[in-house]
Motif scaffolding. Structure first.
Motif, PDB file in Angstrom:
ATOM      1  N   VAL A 161       0.835  -1.211   0.000  1.00 52.55           N
ATOM      2  CA  VAL A 161       0.000   0.000   0.000  1.00 52.55           C
ATOM      3  C   VAL A 161       0.866   1.256   0.000  1.00 52.55           C
ATOM      4  N   ILE A 162       1.891   1.275   0.839  1.00 48.02           N
ATOM      5  CA  ILE A 162       2.751   2.456   0.959  1.00 48.02           C
ATOM      6  C   ILE A 162       3.414   2.787  -0.374  1.00 48.02           C
ATOM      7  N   ILE A 163       3.836   1.784  -1.121  1.00 47.49           N
ATOM      8  CA  ILE A 163       4.576   2.010  -2.365  1.00 47.49           C
ATOM      9  C   ILE A 163       3.795   2.896  -3.331  1.00 47.49           C
ATOM     10  N   TYR A 164       2.555   2.489  -3.648  1.00 46.99           N
ATOM     11  CA  TYR A 164       1.842   3.283  -4.662  1.00 46.99           C
ATOM     12  C   TYR A 164       1.110   4.484  -4.080  1.00 46.99           C
ATOM     13  N   THR A 165       0.786   4.442  -2.782  1.00 50.26           N
ATOM     14  CA  THR A 165       0.127   5.607  -2.178  1.00 50.26           C
ATOM     15  C   THR A 165       1.109   6.765  -2.041  1.00 50.26           C
ATOM     16  N   VAL A 166       2.314   6.481  -1.574  1.00 48.75           N
ATOM     17  CA  VAL A 166       3.342   7.526  -1.472  1.00 48.75           C
ATOM     18  C   VAL A 166       3.729   8.017  -2.860  1.00 48.75           C
ATOM     19  N   SER A 167       3.827   7.120  -3.814  1.00 46.97           N
ATOM     20  CA  SER A 167       4.252   7.484  -5.160  1.00 46.97           C
ATOM     21  C   SER A 167       3.256   8.392  -5.872  1.00 46.97           C
ATOM     22  N   GLY A 168       1.973   8.034  -5.838  1.00 47.83           N
ATOM     23  CA  GLY A 168       1.011   8.746  -6.679  1.00 47.83           C
ATOM     24  C   GLY A 168      -0.053   9.544  -5.976  1.00 47.83           C
ATOM     25  N   GLY A 169      -0.145   9.441  -4.642  1.00 50.87           N
ATOM     26  CA  GLY A 169      -1.125  10.214  -3.913  1.00 50.87           C
ATOM     27  C   GLY A 169      -2.555   9.815  -4.211  1.00 50.87           C
ATOM     28  N   THR A 170      -3.452  10.795  -4.194  1.00 49.21           N
ATOM     29  CA  THR A 170      -4.888  10.550  -4.340  1.00 49.21           C
ATOM     30  C   THR A 170      -5.233   9.862  -5.652  1.00 49.21           C
ATOM     31  N   LYS A 171      -4.620  10.280  -6.746  1.00 48.93           N
ATOM     32  CA  LYS A 171      -4.936   9.690  -8.041  1.00 48.93           C
ATOM     33  C   LYS A 171      -4.541   8.216  -8.086  1.00 48.93           C
ATOM     34  N   ALA A 172      -3.392   7.873  -7.502  1.00 52.54           N
ATOM     35  CA  ALA A 172      -2.961   6.471  -7.469  1.00 52.54           C
ATOM     36  C   ALA A 172      -3.957   5.627  -6.699  1.00 52.54           C
ATOM     37  N   VAL A 173      -4.461   6.171  -5.599  1.00 48.63           N
ATOM     38  CA  VAL A 173      -5.452   5.441  -4.806  1.00 48.63           C
ATOM     39  C   VAL A 173      -6.711   5.203  -5.621  1.00 48.63           C
ATOM     40  N   SER A 174      -7.206   6.246  -6.283  1.00 54.39           N
ATOM     41  CA  SER A 174      -8.466   6.146  -7.021  1.00 54.39           C
ATOM     42  C   SER A 174      -8.373   5.231  -8.229  1.00 54.39           C
ATOM     43  N   VAL A 175      -7.292   5.339  -9.006  1.00 55.99           N
ATOM     44  CA  VAL A 175      -7.211   4.530 -10.228  1.00 55.99           C
ATOM     45  C   VAL A 175      -6.995   3.048  -9.909  1.00 55.99           C
ATOM     46  N   THR A 176      -6.270   2.747  -8.830  1.00 56.49           N
ATOM     47  CA  THR A 176      -6.082   1.336  -8.476  1.00 56.49           C
ATOM     48  C   THR A 176      -7.349   0.741  -7.882  1.00 56.49           C
ATOM     49  N   GLN A 177      -8.177   1.570  -7.252  1.00 57.03           N
ATOM     50  CA  GLN A 177      -9.380   1.036  -6.629  1.00 57.03           C
ATOM     51  C   GLN A 177     -10.389   0.519  -7.644  1.00 57.03           C
ATOM     52  N   LYS A 178     -10.338   1.005  -8.877  1.00 56.19           N
ATOM     53  CA  LYS A 178     -11.210   0.450  -9.916  1.00 56.19           C
ATOM     54  C   LYS A 178     -10.863  -1.008 -10.174  1.00 56.19           C
ATOM     55  N   GLN A 179      -9.557  -1.297 -10.312  1.00 56.20           N
ATOM     56  CA  GLN A 179      -9.130  -2.671 -10.522  1.00 56.20           C
ATOM     57  C   GLN A 179      -9.418  -3.541  -9.291  1.00 56.20           C
ATOM     58  N   GLN A 180      -9.208  -2.956  -8.128  1.00 54.88           N
ATOM     59  CA  GLN A 180      -9.445  -3.713  -6.897  1.00 54.88           C
ATOM     60  C   GLN A 180     -10.917  -4.064  -6.734  1.00 54.88           C
ATOM     61  N   MET A 181     -11.810  -3.143  -7.075  1.00 57.65           N
ATOM     62  CA  MET A 181     -13.236  -3.433  -6.974  1.00 57.65           C
ATOM     63  C   MET A 181     -13.639  -4.528  -7.955  1.00 57.65           C
ATOM     64  N   ALA A 182     -13.050  -4.509  -9.140  1.00 58.58           N
ATOM     65  CA  ALA A 182     -13.353  -5.559 -10.129  1.00 58.58           C
ATOM     66  C   ALA A 182     -12.921  -6.928  -9.610  1.00 58.58           C
ATOM     67  N   VAL A 183     -11.721  -6.982  -9.021  1.00 62.44           N
ATOM     68  CA  VAL A 183     -11.230  -8.246  -8.447  1.00 62.44           C
ATOM     69  C   VAL A 183     -12.119  -8.691  -7.294  1.00 62.44           C
ATOM     70  N   MET A 184     -12.457  -7.743  -6.411  1.00 64.31           N
ATOM     71  CA  MET A 184     -13.218  -8.082  -5.215  1.00 64.31           C
ATOM     72  C   MET A 184     -14.605  -8.622  -5.548  1.00 64.31           C
ATOM     73  N   MET A 185     -15.373  -7.861  -6.311  1.00 68.48           N
ATOM     74  CA  MET A 185     -16.742  -8.287  -6.576  1.00 68.48           C
ATOM     75  C   MET A 185     -16.787  -9.449  -7.565  1.00 68.48           C
ATOM     76  N   GLY A 186     -15.870  -9.472  -8.536  1.00 68.75           N
ATOM     77  CA  GLY A 186     -15.823 -10.600  -9.467  1.00 68.75           C
ATOM     78  C   GLY A 186     -15.532 -11.900  -8.740  1.00 68.75           C
ATOM     79  N   GLY A 187     -14.553 -11.873  -7.837  1.00 63.37           N
ATOM     80  CA  GLY A 187     -14.201 -13.073  -7.075  1.00 63.37           C
ATOM     81  C   GLY A 187     -15.312 -13.516  -6.154  1.00 63.37           C
ATOM     82  N   MET A 188     -15.973 -12.573  -5.476  1.00 64.37           N
ATOM     83  CA  MET A 188     -17.044 -12.940  -4.548  1.00 64.37           C
ATOM     84  C   MET A 188     -18.265 -13.502  -5.275  1.00 64.37           C
ATOM     85  N   ILE A 189     -18.642 -12.892  -6.391  1.00 64.42           N
ATOM     86  CA  ILE A 189     -19.799 -13.383  -7.141  1.00 64.42           C
ATOM     87  C   ILE A 189     -19.528 -14.779  -7.680  1.00 64.42           C
TER      88      ILE A 189
END
Length: 572
Positions: A161-189
């Motif tokens: 988490v520290i690696i990309y949060t420190v590197s890219g700030g708010t935008k890094a958090v937001s753009v990675t969360q799209k992929q994370q949500m796809a993984v999370m809900m796809g895997g659970m469904i």
């Protein structure tokens, strides 16, 4: 796990980190680092908001909670759509008009510096501890299941988490969360689909079994202030919690401050309000179906496999074997009667159905008694063991019954959820420390680049603190309840400050500052003595009510202090 599971797990995690760093490479100014340059569209904001709230605890603990208590936890989210509408109409326009980096900047404009600083500190304390829990909660379960060292697991999640949060700030958090949500809900469904496919009965029959055994009960209209989850606590206490969390918690405010426009931010919040309840319903429903699955395939008498393996290797093994055998006998008897109940349901014989329901309740009580005896054995063998095992239910099912490849994907779901929520928290902690404390009160005049570097350093330090806290933390009860409790202890006072700022224009900074201190102290005292035997003054209040109580206390005490001060001035 198999090699394919390890490849899927680490391939998913490393690709998300690499994507976040790649998408936010290059030089950044203060606005770009803290708000993402205000380039986010509404669906990115919506997914980011959902991913921030949907921590690993959601995917680990919620199915287990449905397995144990049914789907009543869904009531916790009933106030969410109302909160999103209120925030879209009131809070967001004010933040946009003032062009703030954090929610707490507004409070200095309205009150004074000390009120802004106090609110920021309350947030930093609450969210700093919560960040540690967000890492610790999945780590303690994943380390147990995978056989990893707990400290190593904490450090792994925290560093990713520290690696990309420190590197890219708010935008890094937001753009990675799209992929994370796809993984999370796809895997659970996909996991939910397989649970239903594995059942030896039809889907309709599974619903009947879950329903008759109380696992599909969702709404409870009985008013009980000691009940954590019912309609009234969800529509009031939880409403206050959501207003404070989404309206004043920088980890969420920072998600929508990066919107292209006021409209995009509003739509992102409303998207969360519309989709969060169905998302939570799906996760709880999966837990209910896992419960049905374990009515036909004998479940472990205790879901934490590491602890049962220790028992088998100890002097208590004969007693454990006896209890496991007794548990199996009750299971077989219950399984046979479930088939009788299904036949009675098909024959529309309600009398027979009710008779069987009573027998099933008796079987369930017997199984719980046996489980309690096993838990006592676990504690005898290891006094420091955690005996509440419902947080292990879903991942134990995954490990024991799902095919290769999907196991790795489900572990990636848990790690992704831990990373998404932790990233938002660290991002907000770094931003708030920089903007509300460092830039405002410590180093007031410095270059834009200096504050960007400062924010990165503060983010790194908060990440290190979260890892350290996670390493030495120990939780009680259900993990998801622990996080909601921590928020409820602080959010009421914070929300009260903001509501006074928005709607009680005649109250000044000194009054609200004192009121916030008094109210927070009273809430902490309320929780300290909650459930204690104090004679005729004994009480037991569900912690969700702390949010409403804390908020109302701030508003009432501030009004009283301001009125007394005004009266005193008039007398002079």
């Amino acid at each position: 796990m198999s090699y394919i599971d390890w490849i899927i797990l680490f391939g998913t995690l490393l690709s998300i980190v690499a994507y976040g760093v790649y998408k936010t490479r290059g030089k950044q100014d203060m606005e770009g680092y803290l708000t993402g340059g205000k380039t986010m569209n509404w669906w990115t904001i919506g997914l980011s908001i959902m991913a921030t709230q949907a921590s690993a605890i959601t995917f680990l603990s919620t199915p287990g909670q449905a397995y144990e208590d049914g789907m009543q936890f869904l009531q916790f989210y009933l106030g969410l759509p109302i909160a999103m509408i209120i925030l879209s109409v009131t809070f967001i326009p004010i933040f946009y008009r003032l062009k703030v980096y954090t929610a707490y900047e507004f409070l200095e404009n309205r009150f004074d510096l000390k009120t802004r600083t106090l609110t920021a500190l309350l947030f930093l304390i609450q969210r700093g501890l919560a960040a540690g829990i967000t890492i610790y909660a999945p780590s303690i379960i994943l380390s147990t299941i995978l056989g990893w060292n707990l400290t190593f697991t904490n450090v792994l999640i925290g560093l990713l988490v520290i690696i990309y949060t420190v590197s890219g700030g708010t935008k890094a958090v937001s753009v990675t969360q799209k992929q994370q949500m796809a993984v999370m809900m796809g895997g659970m469904i996909l996991a939910g689909f397989l649970v239903i496919q594995y059942l030896p009965i039809g889907f309709g029959e599974a619903l009947h079994v879950a329903g008759k055994m109380g696992k599909l009960d969702t709404i409870d209209f009985n008013f009980n202030i000691s009940d954590r989850y019912n309609f009234w606590s969800g529509i009031t206490g939880a409403l206050f919690l959501f207003l404070s969390y989404f309206g004043t918690d920088q980890s969420q405010v920072q998600r929508y401050l990066g919107g292209k426009s006021l409209t995009e931010s509003r739509l992102g919040l409303l998207m969360n309000g519309l989709l969060k309840i169905p998302m939570q319903f799906i996760i709880l429903f999966i837990g209910a179906m896992v419960f049905v699955f374990y009515q036909y395939y004998q479940p472990p008498v205790f879901f934490n496999k590491v602890q049962t393996e220790k028992l088998i290797e100890s002097d208590l093994a004969p007693e454990y074997t006896r209890l496991e055998s007794a548990y199996g006998e009750v299971f077989e008897a219950k399984k046979a009667d479930i088939q009788v109940m299904i036949a009675a349901i098909k024959a529309e014989d309600e009398v027979k159905v009710n008779q069987i329901k009573e027998k099933l309740q008796s079987y369930q009580a017997s199984q719980e008694q046996i489980r309690d005896e096993v838990k006592e054995l676990v504690l005898q063998n290891d006094p420091n063991a955690e005996t509440r095992d419902t947080d292990y239910v879903f991942m134990r099912f995954v490990m024991d019954h799902l095919p290769k490849g999907l196991i790795g994907l489900l572990f990636a779901v848990i790690f992704s959820a831990a990373m998404s929520s932790s990233a938002s928290e660290l991002n907000a902690l770094g931003s708030t420390t920089t903007v509300d404390l460092y830039r405002r009160s410590i180093k007031k005049t410095a270059s834009d680049g200096h504050y960007v570097k400062s924010s990165k350093w503060f983010t790194f330090l908060w990440g290190s603190f979260a890892i350290l806290f996670a390493t030495y933390a120990s939780l009680f009860e259900n993990l998801i309840q622990a996080v909601n409790l921590l928020g409820s202890l602080f959010y009421g006072a914070i929300l009260g400050i903001f509501l006074v700022a928005f709607y009680m224009k005649w109250i000044g900074g000194r009054a609200v500052f004192i009121a916030a201190l008094i109210s927070e102290a009273l809430i902490l005292m309320l929780h300290w003595f909650n459930g204690e035997d104090l004679g005729k003054y004994s009480y037991n209040i569900g912690f969700l009510w702390y949010n409403a109580i804390g908020c109302i206390l701030v508003m009432l005490i501030a009004a009283l202090i301001q009125s007394v001060s005004k009266a005193h001035i008039l007398k002079q």
